[in-house]
Design a protein around this motif. Sequence first.
Motif, mmCIF file in Angstrom:
data_model
loop_
_atom_site.group_PDB
_atom_site.id
_atom_site.type_symbol
_atom_site.label_atom_id
_atom_site.label_comp_id
_atom_site.label_asym_id
_atom_site.label_seq_id
_atom_site.Cartn_x
_atom_site.Cartn_y
_atom_site.Cartn_z
ATOM 1 N N PHE A 35 0.822 -1.214 0.000
ATOM 2 C CA PHE A 35 0.000 0.000 0.000
ATOM 3 C C PHE A 35 0.857 1.266 0.000
ATOM 4 C CE2 PHE A 35 -3.044 -3.057 1.820
ATOM 5 C CZ PHE A 35 -4.162 -2.786 1.046
ATOM 6 N N GLY A 36 2.172 1.099 0.174
ATOM 7 C CA GLY A 36 3.052 2.250 0.264
ATOM 8 C C GLY A 36 3.056 2.890 1.632
ATOM 9 N N TYR A 37 2.605 2.170 2.659
ATOM 10 C CA TYR A 37 2.487 2.734 4.004
ATOM 11 C C TYR A 37 3.556 2.207 4.956
ATOM 12 C CZ TYR A 37 -2.173 4.007 2.305
ATOM 13 O OH TYR A 37 -3.218 4.520 1.584
ATOM 14 N N ASP A 38 4.516 1.466 4.458
ATOM 15 C CA ASP A 38 5.530 0.886 5.336
ATOM 16 C C ASP A 38 6.470 1.968 5.880
ATOM 17 O OD1 ASP A 38 6.104 0.855 2.479
ATOM 18 O OD2 ASP A 38 8.067 0.039 2.989
ATOM 19 N N ASP A 39 6.954 1.712 7.085
ATOM 20 C CA ASP A 39 7.889 2.612 7.756
ATOM 21 C C ASP A 39 8.859 1.768 8.563
ATOM 22 O OD1 ASP A 39 6.384 1.739 9.936
ATOM 23 O OD2 ASP A 39 5.233 3.585 10.079
ATOM 24 N N ALA A 40 9.614 2.403 9.456
ATOM 25 C CA ALA A 40 10.596 1.667 10.245
ATOM 26 C C ALA A 40 9.937 0.587 11.100
ATOM 27 C CB ALA A 40 11.385 2.630 11.125
ATOM 28 N N ILE A 41 8.721 0.842 11.571
ATOM 29 C CA ILE A 41 8.016 -0.138 12.397
ATOM 30 C C ILE A 41 7.681 -1.378 11.581
ATOM 31 C CG2 ILE A 41 5.902 -0.556 13.732
ATOM 32 C CD1 ILE A 41 5.929 2.421 14.453
ATOM 33 N N SER A 42 7.436 -1.194 10.297
ATOM 34 C CA SER A 42 7.040 -2.306 9.429
ATOM 35 C C SER A 42 8.153 -3.338 9.264
ATOM 36 C CB SER A 42 6.653 -1.789 8.041
ATOM 37 O OG SER A 42 5.678 -0.778 8.110
ATOM 38 N N ARG A 43 9.369 -2.966 9.559
ATOM 39 C CA ARG A 43 10.513 -3.804 9.218
ATOM 40 C C ARG A 43 10.819 -4.883 10.239
ATOM 41 N NH1 ARG A 43 14.389 1.083 6.846
ATOM 42 N NH2 ARG A 43 12.860 1.816 5.303
ATOM 43 N N ASP A 44 9.924 -5.084 11.205
ATOM 44 C CA ASP A 44 10.172 -6.124 12.201
ATOM 45 C C ASP A 44 9.653 -7.490 11.765
ATOM 46 O OD1 ASP A 44 7.471 -5.638 12.425
ATOM 47 O OD2 ASP A 44 7.449 -5.611 14.612
ATOM 48 N N HIS A 45 8.862 -7.547 10.671
ATOM 49 C CA HIS A 45 8.366 -8.839 10.189
ATOM 50 C C HIS A 45 7.870 -8.698 8.754
ATOM 51 C CE1 HIS A 45 4.554 -6.929 11.135
ATOM 52 N NE2 HIS A 45 3.909 -7.910 10.543
ATOM 53 N N ASP A 46 7.977 -9.791 7.992
ATOM 54 C CA ASP A 46 7.410 -9.876 6.637
ATOM 55 C C ASP A 46 7.796 -8.696 5.754
ATOM 56 O OD1 ASP A 46 6.137 -12.168 7.516
ATOM 57 O OD2 ASP A 46 4.337 -11.090 8.109
ATOM 58 N N TRP A 47 9.010 -8.242 5.858
ATOM 59 C CA TRP A 47 9.460 -7.078 5.076
ATOM 60 C C TRP A 47 10.874 -7.345 4.598
ATOM 61 C CZ3 TRP A 47 13.066 -3.300 4.405
ATOM 62 C CH2 TRP A 47 12.674 -2.136 3.725
ATOM 63 N N GLY A 48 11.209 -6.834 3.454
ATOM 64 C CA GLY A 48 12.563 -6.982 2.947
ATOM 65 C C GLY A 48 12.556 -7.233 1.459
ATOM 66 N N PRO A 49 13.713 -7.472 0.865
ATOM 67 C CA PRO A 49 13.790 -7.683 -0.583
ATOM 68 C C PRO A 49 13.033 -8.946 -1.002
ATOM 69 C CG PRO A 49 15.891 -8.181 0.476
ATOM 70 C CD PRO A 49 15.044 -7.534 1.508
ATOM 71 N N GLY A 50 12.145 -8.788 -1.930
ATOM 72 C CA GLY A 50 11.347 -9.903 -2.437
ATOM 73 C C GLY A 50 10.378 -9.405 -3.482
ATOM 74 N N PHE A 51 9.787 -10.314 -4.234
ATOM 75 C CA PHE A 51 8.819 -9.949 -5.270
ATOM 76 C C PHE A 51 7.924 -11.149 -5.531
ATOM 77 C CE2 PHE A 51 12.757 -11.377 -7.261
ATOM 78 C CZ PHE A 51 12.323 -12.406 -8.082
ATOM 79 N N CYS A 52 6.838 -10.909 -6.245
ATOM 80 C CA CYS A 52 5.926 -11.972 -6.658
ATOM 81 C C CYS A 52 6.204 -12.305 -8.124
ATOM 82 C CB CYS A 52 4.469 -11.532 -6.522
ATOM 83 S SG CYS A 52 3.963 -11.064 -4.858
ATOM 84 N N LEU A 53 6.299 -13.596 -8.419
ATOM 85 C CA LEU A 53 6.412 -14.070 -9.799
ATOM 86 C C LEU A 53 5.165 -14.905 -10.061
ATOM 87 C CD1 LEU A 53 8.580 -14.297 -12.234
ATOM 88 C CD2 LEU A 53 8.883 -16.620 -11.386
ATOM 89 N N TRP A 54 4.227 -14.350 -10.852
ATOM 90 C CA TRP A 54 2.944 -15.015 -11.074
ATOM 91 C C TRP A 54 2.973 -15.814 -12.378
ATOM 92 C CZ3 TRP A 54 2.670 -9.561 -9.856
ATOM 93 C CH2 TRP A 54 2.260 -9.290 -8.548
ATOM 94 N N LEU A 55 2.515 -17.068 -12.294
ATOM 95 C CA LEU A 55 2.439 -17.952 -13.451
ATOM 96 C C LEU A 55 1.035 -18.525 -13.555
ATOM 97 C CD1 LEU A 55 5.706 -20.004 -12.824
ATOM 98 C CD2 LEU A 55 5.436 -18.052 -14.370
ATOM 99 N N ASP A 56 0.565 -18.720 -14.798
ATOM 100 C CA ASP A 56 -0.714 -19.395 -14.942
ATOM 101 C C ASP A 56 -0.542 -20.881 -14.617
ATOM 102 O OD1 ASP A 56 0.319 -20.706 -17.221
ATOM 103 O OD2 ASP A 56 -0.585 -19.270 -18.596
ATOM 104 N N ARG A 57 -1.633 -21.623 -14.618
ATOM 105 C CA ARG A 57 -1.588 -23.014 -14.172
ATOM 106 C C ARG A 57 -0.644 -23.860 -15.019
ATOM 107 N NH1 ARG A 57 -7.229 -25.991 -13.368
ATOM 108 N NH2 ARG A 57 -7.392 -24.239 -11.907
ATOM 109 N N GLU A 58 -0.691 -23.661 -16.320
ATOM 110 C CA GLU A 58 0.159 -24.468 -17.205
ATOM 111 C C GLU A 58 1.639 -24.153 -16.982
ATOM 112 O OE1 GLU A 58 0.958 -25.230 -21.991
ATOM 113 O OE2 GLU A 58 -0.763 -24.033 -21.336
#
Length: 306
Positions: free
Chosen positions: A42-65
């Motif tokens: 959402f673009g609302y992350d701050d220093a508090i957000s970095r204590d869990h589930d935060w950091g370098p990463g991305f989603c790679l979406w693939l269809d079923r096939e």
Amino acid sequence: MKGLELSQRYWREVGQPALERDCPQVLESAAVGLVGEGSECFGYDDAISRDHDWGPGFCLWLDREAMARWGRTAAAVYAALPPVFLGFRRLRPDPMSAGRVGVLETGAFYRRFLGLARPPETLAEWRSLPETGLAAATNGAVFEDQTGSFTAFRQVLLAYYPEDLRRKKLAARCALAAQSGQYNYARCRKRGDRVAALLALTQFIDHAQAAVFLLNRRYRPYYKWAQRSLEGLPLLGRTAGPLLRGLAGEKEDKTEDIEAVSALLIEELARQGLSGGKADFLLPHAQEIQAGIRDPDLRGLHLMAG
């Protein structure tokens, strides 16, 4: 650095080169981005957000096939990516938040938020979708989409509710705001029932917030981010937003501010041609909104049913 920018750089500088080297086939049918539940989406992350589930990463979406053909290999490449990037460490998710990033099947991704693995097709399907799920499934950013299928699903959702359903939800929220804030709040105060008055006030804030989002044709996110998101909306964000925030303040009697928020809602309803009434009370405006619904089944629902 914001999480969304970190995600995009991690993809461009780390993820994309690794996949081009070790699994180039998957890139022909993949969409990549960061969308979902985290504050960074959402673009609302701050220093508090970095204590869990935060950091370098991305989603790679693939269809079923593509998932069946390349998913396991792509997941292995993703798992081998360096956990530290630009000084930020990828934090291990807890069991409640697993699957926010990584290699994801497109249908399963949308099903997680909506209960549907395809775009909604009927009013009944649209009505069944959780609004917080809609907000989470349409936030963030898609960095690239080779086939366009992920983005096509997303665009259907971003086009917003069918107009009859928007009107039904708006009618319900206006009626409930009238009941909780303009009617019951003052009555509870007169009886000296502070708990009931507080609950009435809380419900008014909830329903008024929801009405503002509906008037903007935007999905309201999870309650933790709703007020922050509302204050950035083009319609009523800068007027109703501070008033709603003020309702959480220390002022003893909130009646005046409740009426001020209600007046702003009524003014915007008139501007959008949803109600032409002159009443200060939201209830008759809710009735007029509902009367303008074309679909007979939706129009025939109880006024306060959203």
